[in-house]
Design a protein around this motif. Sequence first.
Motif, PDB file in Angstrom:
ATOM      1  N   ARG A 149      63.201  50.131 110.264  1.00  0.00           N
ATOM      2  CA  ARG A 149      63.376  49.197 111.382  1.00  0.00           C
ATOM      3  C   ARG A 149      64.461  49.711 112.318  1.00  0.00           C
ATOM      4  NH1 ARG A 149      68.094  46.480 110.968  1.00  0.00           N
ATOM      5  NH2 ARG A 149      69.013  46.054 108.909  1.00  0.00           N
ATOM      6  N   PRO A 150      64.509  49.191 113.540  1.00  0.00           N
ATOM      7  CA  PRO A 150      65.623  49.569 114.408  1.00  0.00           C
ATOM      8  C   PRO A 150      66.955  49.156 113.786  1.00  0.00           C
ATOM      9  CG  PRO A 150      63.867  48.530 115.676  1.00  0.00           C
ATOM     10  CD  PRO A 150      63.521  48.332 114.227  1.00  0.00           C
ATOM     11  N   VAL A 151      67.941  50.020 113.914  1.00  0.00           N
ATOM     12  CA  VAL A 151      69.292  49.743 113.413  1.00  0.00           C
ATOM     13  C   VAL A 151      70.251  49.805 114.605  1.00  0.00           C
ATOM     14  CG1 VAL A 151      71.137  50.454 111.856  1.00  0.00           C
ATOM     15  CG2 VAL A 151      68.750  50.721 111.142  1.00  0.00           C
ATOM     16  N   PRO A 152      70.531  48.668 115.236  1.00  0.00           N
ATOM     17  CA  PRO A 152      71.502  48.688 116.335  1.00  0.00           C
ATOM     18  C   PRO A 152      72.863  49.170 115.845  1.00  0.00           C
ATOM     19  CG  PRO A 152      70.265  46.615 116.295  1.00  0.00           C
ATOM     20  CD  PRO A 152      69.942  47.336 115.020  1.00  0.00           C
ATOM     21  N   ALA A 153      73.532  49.947 116.663  1.00  0.00           N
ATOM     22  CA  ALA A 153      74.845  50.452 116.272  1.00  0.00           C
ATOM     23  C   ALA A 153      75.798  49.322 115.921  1.00  0.00           C
ATOM     24  CB  ALA A 153      75.426  51.310 117.396  1.00  0.00           C
ATOM     25  N   ALA A 154      75.599  48.152 116.543  1.00  0.00           N
ATOM     26  CA  ALA A 154      76.466  47.011 116.255  1.00  0.00           C
ATOM     27  C   ALA A 154      76.317  46.524 114.824  1.00  0.00           C
ATOM     28  CB  ALA A 154      76.157  45.871 117.227  1.00  0.00           C
ATOM     29  N   GLU A 155      75.209  46.877 114.149  1.00  0.00           N
ATOM     30  CA  GLU A 155      74.991  46.448 112.767  1.00  0.00           C
ATOM     31  C   GLU A 155      75.732  47.303 111.750  1.00  0.00           C
ATOM     32  OE1 GLU A 155      71.122  45.868 111.219  1.00  0.00           O
ATOM     33  OE2 GLU A 155      70.424  44.640 112.890  1.00  0.00           O
ATOM     34  N   LEU A 156      76.231  48.443 112.159  1.00  0.00           N
ATOM     35  CA  LEU A 156      76.831  49.365 111.193  1.00  0.00           C
ATOM     36  C   LEU A 156      78.001  48.724 110.446  1.00  0.00           C
ATOM     37  CD1 LEU A 156      76.789  52.736 113.165  1.00  0.00           C
ATOM     38  CD2 LEU A 156      75.265  52.008 111.322  1.00  0.00           C
ATOM     39  N   ALA A 157      78.772  47.917 111.130  1.00  0.00           N
ATOM     40  CA  ALA A 157      79.936  47.296 110.495  1.00  0.00           C
ATOM     41  C   ALA A 157      79.534  46.378 109.345  1.00  0.00           C
ATOM     42  CB  ALA A 157      80.744  46.522 111.528  1.00  0.00           C
ATOM     43  N   GLY A 158      78.293  45.875 109.354  1.00  0.00           N
ATOM     44  CA  GLY A 158      77.848  44.966 108.313  1.00  0.00           C
ATOM     45  C   GLY A 158      77.085  45.625 107.187  1.00  0.00           C
ATOM     46  N   MET A 159      76.877  46.931 107.257  1.00  0.00           N
ATOM     47  CA  MET A 159      76.174  47.623 106.187  1.00  0.00           C
ATOM     48  C   MET A 159      77.075  47.760 104.962  1.00  0.00           C
ATOM     49  SD  MET A 159      73.096  48.331 107.137  1.00  0.00           S
ATOM     50  CE  MET A 159      72.085  48.470 108.629  1.00  0.00           C
ATOM     51  N   GLU A 160      76.458  47.770 103.768  1.00  0.00           N
ATOM     52  CA  GLU A 160      77.238  47.934 102.536  1.00  0.00           C
ATOM     53  C   GLU A 160      77.558  49.396 102.246  1.00  0.00           C
ATOM     54  OE1 GLU A 160      75.979  46.029  99.005  1.00  0.00           O
ATOM     55  OE2 GLU A 160      75.807  44.035  99.922  1.00  0.00           O
ATOM     56  N   THR A 161      76.631  50.277 102.581  1.00  0.00           N
ATOM     57  CA  THR A 161      76.890  51.701 102.407  1.00  0.00           C
ATOM     58  C   THR A 161      75.936  52.488 103.282  1.00  0.00           C
ATOM     59  OG1 THR A 161      77.384  53.417 100.757  1.00  0.00           O
ATOM     60  CG2 THR A 161      75.329  52.208 100.479  1.00  0.00           C
ATOM     61  N   ALA A 162      76.190  53.784 103.386  1.00  0.00           N
ATOM     62  CA  ALA A 162      75.384  54.667 104.224  1.00  0.00           C
ATOM     63  C   ALA A 162      75.282  56.021 103.552  1.00  0.00           C
ATOM     64  CB  ALA A 162      76.006  54.807 105.617  1.00  0.00           C
ATOM     65  N   PHE A 163      74.249  56.766 103.924  1.00  0.00           N
ATOM     66  CA  PHE A 163      74.052  58.076 103.304  1.00  0.00           C
ATOM     67  C   PHE A 163      73.318  58.997 104.260  1.00  0.00           C
ATOM     68  CE2 PHE A 163      70.572  55.274 102.159  1.00  0.00           C
ATOM     69  CZ  PHE A 163      69.430  56.033 102.355  1.00  0.00           C
ATOM     70  N   ALA A 164      73.445  60.300 103.979  1.00  0.00           N
ATOM     71  CA  ALA A 164      72.768  61.349 104.742  1.00  0.00           C
ATOM     72  C   ALA A 164      71.817  62.082 103.810  1.00  0.00           C
ATOM     73  CB  ALA A 164      73.785  62.323 105.320  1.00  0.00           C
ATOM     74  N   THR A 165      70.721  62.585 104.356  1.00  0.00           N
ATOM     75  CA  THR A 165      69.775  63.353 103.552  1.00  0.00           C
ATOM     76  C   THR A 165      69.334  64.600 104.303  1.00  0.00           C
ATOM     77  OG1 THR A 165      67.768  62.221 104.380  1.00  0.00           O
ATOM     78  CG2 THR A 165      68.864  61.248 102.469  1.00  0.00           C
ATOM     79  N   ASN A 166      69.260  65.702 103.589  1.00  0.00           N
ATOM     80  CA  ASN A 166      68.513  66.872 104.041  1.00  0.00           C
ATOM     81  C   ASN A 166      68.219  67.746 102.833  1.00  0.00           C
ATOM     82  OD1 ASN A 166      70.644  68.682 103.577  1.00  0.00           O
ATOM     83  ND2 ASN A 166      71.124  68.961 105.733  1.00  0.00           N
ATOM     84  N   SER A 167      67.445  68.796 103.036  1.00  0.00           N
ATOM     85  CA  SER A 167      66.988  69.598 101.904  1.00  0.00           C
ATOM     86  C   SER A 167      68.111  70.416 101.283  1.00  0.00           C
ATOM     87  CB  SER A 167      65.852  70.531 102.338  1.00  0.00           C
ATOM     88  OG  SER A 167      64.717  69.784 102.699  1.00  0.00           O
ATOM     89  N   SER A 168      69.170  70.697 102.036  1.00  0.00           N
ATOM     90  CA  SER A 168      70.244  71.532 101.504  1.00  0.00           C
ATOM     91  C   SER A 168      71.129  70.796 100.519  1.00  0.00           C
ATOM     92  CB  SER A 168      71.097  72.088 102.644  1.00  0.00           C
ATOM     93  OG  SER A 168      70.332  72.941 103.474  1.00  0.00           O
ATOM     94  N   PHE A 169      71.374  69.492 100.781  1.00  0.00           N
ATOM     95  CA  PHE A 169      72.267  68.766  99.870  1.00  0.00           C
ATOM     96  C   PHE A 169      71.638  67.534  99.247  1.00  0.00           C
ATOM     97  CE2 PHE A 169      73.837  67.453 104.225  1.00  0.00           C
ATOM     98  CZ  PHE A 169      73.309  66.175 104.226  1.00  0.00           C
ATOM     99  N   GLY A 170      70.393  67.240  99.532  1.00  0.00           N
ATOM    100  CA  GLY A 170      69.739  66.081  98.936  1.00  0.00           C
ATOM    101  C   GLY A 170      70.254  64.792  99.531  1.00  0.00           C
ATOM    102  N   VAL A 171      70.953  63.988  98.727  1.00  0.00           N
ATOM    103  CA  VAL A 171      71.509  62.704  99.167  1.00  0.00           C
ATOM    104  C   VAL A 171      73.034  62.825  99.160  1.00  0.00           C
ATOM    105  CG1 VAL A 171      71.677  60.228  98.725  1.00  0.00           C
ATOM    106  CG2 VAL A 171      69.546  61.458  98.190  1.00  0.00           C
ATOM    107  N   ARG A 172      73.650  62.563 100.296  1.00  0.00           N
ATOM    108  CA  ARG A 172      75.108  62.708 100.437  1.00  0.00           C
ATOM    109  C   ARG A 172      75.702  61.409 100.967  1.00  0.00           C
ATOM    110  NH1 ARG A 172      78.161  67.619 103.750  1.00  0.00           N
ATOM    111  NH2 ARG A 172      80.307  67.006 103.231  1.00  0.00           N
ATOM    112  N   PRO A 173      76.743  60.894 100.354  1.00  0.00           N
ATOM    113  CA  PRO A 173      77.348  59.659 100.862  1.00  0.00           C
ATOM    114  C   PRO A 173      77.939  59.851 102.254  1.00  0.00           C
ATOM    115  CG  PRO A 173      78.179  60.201  98.662  1.00  0.00           C
ATOM    116  CD  PRO A 173      77.433  61.405  99.158  1.00  0.00           C
ATOM    117  N   VAL A 174      77.825  58.814 103.057  1.00  0.00           N
ATOM    118  CA  VAL A 174      78.587  58.729 104.300  1.00  0.00           C
ATOM    119  C   VAL A 174      79.742  57.782 104.015  1.00  0.00           C
ATOM    120  CG1 VAL A 174      78.579  57.962 106.700  1.00  0.00           C
ATOM    121  CG2 VAL A 174      76.632  59.238 105.792  1.00  0.00           C
ATOM    122  N   GLY A 175      80.944  58.316 103.966  1.00  0.00           N
ATOM    123  CA  GLY A 175      82.103  57.533 103.566  1.00  0.00           C
ATOM    124  C   GLY A 175      82.706  56.687 104.666  1.00  0.00           C
TER     125      GLY A 175
END
Length: 260
Positions: free
Chosen positions: A204-230
């Motif tokens: 779904r669309p994720v407005p930038a204003a919603e980021l403050a309310g997220m519980e956690t975030a992560f990045a994905t690509n083939s080189s590192f798999g799943v990486r936390p966004v701290g």
Amino acid sequence: MVLLDGRPAAADELAALGLTNYGHYTSMYVTDGRVRGLALHLERLVRDCRAVFGADLDPERVREFAGAAVRGAGGGAYVVRVTVYDPALDLGSTHRRAEPHLLVTTRPAGDGAAGPLRVRTARFQRDVPEVKHTGLFGQLHERRAARLAGWDDALFVDGGGNVSEGTTWNAGFFDGRGVVWPRAGVLPGVTMTLLQRAYPHTVRPVPAAELAGMETAFATNSSFGVRPVGGVDGRDFPADHPVLAALRAAYLAIPADPLA
């Protein structure tokens, strides 16, 4: 190692990438000659070759040349990049009928798990985001600017104010109810696609204003798999959130396929 169509590449054959830089690629994490999501990498190269060059690409040639490069590099884990381009095209001839060639490069994969990323948002939209093309200036410029400002990387926000993707990675979030992937103009990453098939989620669309309310975030690509966004723009996220461990487990449970 740098191989063009299975043989060592000459300097003049690489000039088109440096001077014209018209092409596309995929990067694969290879361990013991096996690749997680190999079919998706091959499908990407075939699909993008039609989009970029209007030409068909034989995926078996990709496996042949990439497999030879890995065998020549020896044992261990590698990031193998397959770049598709035409050495004969220059700035004045990109409209001509292309004869795409396969450039395969290898580099040792990094040791250990990648730590959490601290990122800042940046208003940016990649050109032709659905294609993994070689035109990386915009992303690398935003990454450089973020690092010079004390961050690890940049997270892009599109013209509508919605989160899209990172510089060279897809972004995902946990909103307290489930995993959310942004609906935006993003590269359909292989790791993201594998996780979407393996783990419940919404897109779904994720407005930038919603980021403050997220519980956690992560990045994905083939080189590192799943990486936390701290952290994003100073909003901290836990790197040990249970959903991150669940995503990593789901990803690692996906079997890898032999490259050749």
